[in-house]
Design an enzyme around this catalytic site. Sequence first.
Site, PDB file in Angstrom:
ATOM      1  NE  ARG A 128     -34.753 -35.621 -27.650  1.00 19.65           N
ATOM      2  CZ  ARG A 128     -35.365 -35.957 -28.787  1.00 19.65           C
ATOM      3  NH1 ARG A 128     -35.016 -35.381 -29.921  1.00 19.65           N
ATOM      4  NH2 ARG A 128     -36.314 -36.864 -28.797  1.00 19.65           N
ATOM      5  CG  HIS A 129     -31.498 -39.211 -28.774  1.00 22.10           C
ATOM      6  ND1 HIS A 129     -31.989 -39.340 -27.494  1.00 22.10           N
ATOM      7  CD2 HIS A 129     -32.581 -39.084 -29.582  1.00 22.10           C
ATOM      8  CE1 HIS A 129     -33.307 -39.306 -27.517  1.00 22.10           C
ATOM      9  NE2 HIS A 129     -33.697 -39.142 -28.766  1.00 22.10           N
TER      10      HIS A 129
ATOM     11  CG  ASP B 109     -24.325 -68.225 -19.189  1.00 21.22           C
ATOM     12  OD1 ASP B 109     -25.436 -68.371 -19.762  1.00 21.22           O
ATOM     13  OD2 ASP B 109     -24.219 -67.848 -18.009  1.00 21.22           O
TER      14      ASP B 109
ATOM     15  CB  CYS C  74     -26.120 -65.114 -19.168  1.00 21.41           C
ATOM     16  SG  CYS C  74     -26.611 -63.548 -18.422  1.00 21.41           S
ATOM     17  N   GLY C  75     -28.454 -66.581 -18.209  1.00 19.08           N
ATOM     18  CA  GLY C  75     -29.713 -66.974 -17.576  1.00 19.08           C
ATOM     19  C   GLY C  75     -30.666 -65.801 -17.427  1.00 19.08           C
ATOM     20  CB  THR C  76     -30.669 -62.906 -15.324  1.00 16.67           C
ATOM     21  OG1 THR C  76     -29.258 -62.593 -15.292  1.00 16.67           O
ATOM     22  CG2 THR C  76     -31.021 -63.868 -14.194  1.00 16.67           C
ATOM     23  N   GLY C  77     -29.549 -62.489 -18.379  1.00 15.56           N
ATOM     24  CA  GLY C  77     -29.068 -61.394 -19.228  1.00 15.56           C
ATOM     25  C   GLY C  77     -28.296 -60.354 -18.447  1.00 15.56           C
ATOM     26  CB  ILE C  78     -28.275 -59.458 -14.860  1.00 19.40           C
ATOM     27  CG1 ILE C  78     -29.777 -59.151 -14.843  1.00 19.40           C
ATOM     28  CG2 ILE C  78     -27.529 -58.462 -13.966  1.00 19.40           C
ATOM     29  CD1 ILE C  78     -30.455 -59.407 -13.501  1.00 19.40           C
ATOM     30  N   GLY C  79     -25.700 -60.690 -16.104  1.00 30.26           N
ATOM     31  CA  GLY C  79     -24.243 -60.849 -16.103  1.00 30.26           C
ATOM     32  C   GLY C  79     -23.637 -60.458 -17.440  1.00 30.26           C
ATOM     33  CG  MET C  80     -24.310 -62.607 -21.139  1.00 36.37           C
ATOM     34  SD  MET C  80     -22.631 -62.856 -21.767  1.00 36.37           S
ATOM     35  CE  MET C  80     -22.799 -64.533 -22.428  1.00 36.37           C
TER      36      MET C  80
ATOM     37  CG  HIS D   4     -34.282 -42.558 -27.453  1.00 25.83           C
ATOM     38  ND1 HIS D   4     -35.156 -42.250 -26.438  1.00 25.83           N
ATOM     39  CD2 HIS D   4     -34.979 -42.354 -28.608  1.00 25.83           C
ATOM     40  CE1 HIS D   4     -36.317 -41.858 -26.930  1.00 25.83           C
ATOM     41  NE2 HIS D   4     -36.235 -41.924 -28.257  1.00 25.83           N
TER      42      HIS D   4
END
Length: 147
Positions: free
Chosen positions: A133-134, A8, A65-71, A98
């Site tokens: 296991r992964h 964005d 995005c600005g924080t990467g969180i929304g993406m 992993h």
Amino acid sequence: MTIAIGADHGGFHLKQVIICHLKEQGKEVLDFGTYSCDSCDYPDYAVPVCEAVLSGQADFGILICGTGIGMSISANKIPGIRCALLGDVYSAKATRLHNDTNVMALGGRVVGEGLALELVDAFLGTEFSGEARHMARINKIAALEKR
Ligand code: RB5
């Protein structure tokens, strides 16, 4: 290797830096936008990048995005996508080893260009371990998508 990338307005500048870096390495880049600093909505860019990964058009996706969180929230809503929001190199390698993540997210207002490029290289340069296991844990994540 083909990389799908999207951002964005908060990630636009870093996206351009990463595209140059990937092309210098000889990687193919599918740029799904945004193509300017004008305000826009990050889910609109997460979707085509994730679809390119799921269809096999791209090997991996990068979302900014600005924080990467929304993406990262948006990408992880899409079945089959495992997206890691990254800020350190250890996690960039570990999440491939992993979690077999297929998309990485970055905060364009959080990480500097140098670290961002190290994160990209660590993520793209690390293979999934394939250990049982992964695999079992990833299969449990896939089961969550059917709840
Ligand atoms: C846009 O201002 C900002 O909210 C967006 O780039 C992202 O940080 C959201 O998670």
